[in-house]
Write a protein that holds these residues in place. Structure first.
Motif, PDB file in Angstrom:
ATOM      1  N   UNK A   1      22.647  45.538  79.484  1.00 25.78           N
ATOM      2  CA  UNK A   1      21.705  44.957  80.437  1.00 25.78           C
ATOM      3  C   UNK A   1      22.222  43.669  81.079  1.00 25.78           C
ATOM      4  N   UNK A   2      22.814  42.783  80.294  1.00 26.54           N
ATOM      5  CA  UNK A   2      23.212  41.479  80.817  1.00 26.54           C
ATOM      6  C   UNK A   2      24.590  41.468  81.466  1.00 26.54           C
ATOM      7  N   UNK A   3      25.533  42.243  80.948  1.00 26.87           N
ATOM      8  CA  UNK A   3      26.891  42.240  81.500  1.00 26.87           C
ATOM      9  C   UNK A   3      27.103  43.357  82.514  1.00 26.87           C
ATOM     10  N   UNK A   4      26.631  44.555  82.202  1.00 20.97           N
ATOM     11  CA  UNK A   4      26.823  45.690  83.112  1.00 20.97           C
ATOM     12  C   UNK A   4      25.689  45.822  84.121  1.00 20.97           C
ATOM     13  N   UNK A   5      24.625  45.041  83.940  1.00 17.15           N
ATOM     14  CA  UNK A   5      23.464  45.052  84.838  1.00 17.15           C
ATOM     15  C   UNK A   5      22.826  46.432  84.978  1.00 17.15           C
ATOM     16  N   UNK A   6      22.778  47.159  83.854  1.00 17.61           N
ATOM     17  CA  UNK A   6      22.094  48.448  83.852  1.00 17.61           C
ATOM     18  C   UNK A   6      20.594  48.211  83.772  1.00 17.61           C
ATOM     19  N   UNK A   7      19.820  49.225  84.103  1.00 21.12           N
ATOM     20  CA  UNK A   7      18.364  49.097  84.098  1.00 21.12           C
ATOM     21  C   UNK A   7      17.693  49.989  83.056  1.00 21.12           C
ATOM     22  N   UNK A   8      18.460  50.981  82.520  1.00 23.78           N
ATOM     23  CA  UNK A   8      17.880  51.943  81.584  1.00 23.78           C
ATOM     24  C   UNK A   8      18.956  52.455  80.640  1.00 23.78           C
ATOM     25  N   UNK A   9      18.577  52.601  79.357  1.00 24.43           N
ATOM     26  CA  UNK A   9      19.458  53.204  78.361  1.00 24.43           C
ATOM     27  C   UNK A   9      18.787  54.432  77.768  1.00 24.43           C
ATOM     28  N   UNK A  10      19.548  55.508  77.690  1.00 24.86           N
ATOM     29  CA  UNK A  10      19.082  56.752  77.079  1.00 24.86           C
ATOM     30  C   UNK A  10      19.696  56.880  75.698  1.00 24.86           C
ATOM     31  N   UNK A  11      18.903  57.317  74.747  1.00 28.82           N
ATOM     32  CA  UNK A  11      19.376  57.561  73.396  1.00 28.82           C
ATOM     33  C   UNK A  11      18.670  58.777  72.847  1.00 28.82           C
ATOM     34  N   UNK A  12      18.770  58.939  71.566  1.00 29.80           N
ATOM     35  CA  UNK A  12      18.103  60.043  70.900  1.00 29.80           C
ATOM     36  C   UNK A  12      18.434  60.016  69.424  1.00 29.80           C
ATOM     37  N   UNK A  13      17.867  60.965  68.726  1.00 32.87           N
ATOM     38  CA  UNK A  13      18.165  61.126  67.306  1.00 32.87           C
ATOM     39  C   UNK A  13      17.747  62.527  66.905  1.00 32.87           C
ATOM     40  N   UNK A  14      18.417  63.044  65.879  1.00 32.75           N
ATOM     41  CA  UNK A  14      18.078  64.370  65.388  1.00 32.75           C
ATOM     42  C   UNK A  14      16.835  64.320  64.514  1.00 32.75           C
TER      43      UNK A  14
END
Length: 184
Positions: free
Chosen positions: A122-135
């Motif tokens: 968020x702070x360095x790459x200036x992304x707005x959303x992160x996708x994750x998941x888990x089994x």
């Protein structure tokens, strides 16, 4: 690439990490939660992974992924791995995951590394959303994600065949918006 926390260094993989990588991933209790990790996990598997990471870590070309070793500062031992991948700068999104050697579970290292990964995204790459998941069954993964503000967004039914044990797994899909991020 190198990121630091109080106790950890998140850095690019190097060939000297083979033994620590095998120690961490040659354990069914870790491998069963990761889609693409074989079991048993061998030195050859580790070398191939590290070579792949080294080949794809060129900053000048513009990285589309960061696959990093999680190293304890105090001992310089690699205790896990973390990734930020599928980076789409136009959309401002990325995915990724984390694993920790079972010998180091329950000590807060996973949360510490995961929090730094989110901060970098968020702070360095200036992304707005992160996708994750888990089994399904890996509730401790969701608890860690939830503490940073991740929300459960759906289920990818029979989404993966786990390489380690051949089981068809449901993936719970999670996401984090920058404005919902709970800083640790």
């Amino acid at each position: 690439m190198k990121l630091e926390t109080n106790r950890l260094v998140l850095r690019d993989w190097i060939l000297e990490d083979v033994d620590d990588l095998v120690e961490g991933l040659n354990n069914i209790e870790v491998a069963k939660w990761l889609a693409f990790v074989p079991y048993p996990y061998t030195a050859t598997d580790a070398e191939k992974w590290i070579q792949y990471c080294m080949k794809n870590s060129n900053e000048e070309k513009g990285r589309m992924a960061y696959h990093l070793a999680i190293e304890l500062k105090s001992t310089q031992k690699v205790i896990g791995g973390i990734s930020l991948d599928k980076i789409n700068n136009y959309q401002g999104t990325a995915g990724g995951g984390i694993w920790i050697n079972t010998k180091y579970h329950g000590l807060g290292y996973g949360s510490e590394a995961f929090g730094k990964r989110i901060e970098f995204a968020f702070d360095e790459l200036n992304l707005r959303r992160l996708d994750n998941g888990y089994f399904k069954g890996n509730e401790s993964s969701f608890k860690m994600q939830e503490k940073f503000g991740y929300k459960l967004e759906g289920i990818r039914r029979n989404g993966f065949v786990c390489t380690a044990n051949g089981e068809v797994m449901d993936e719970y899909i999670t996401g984090l918006l920058k404005e919902e991020w709970i800083k640790g």
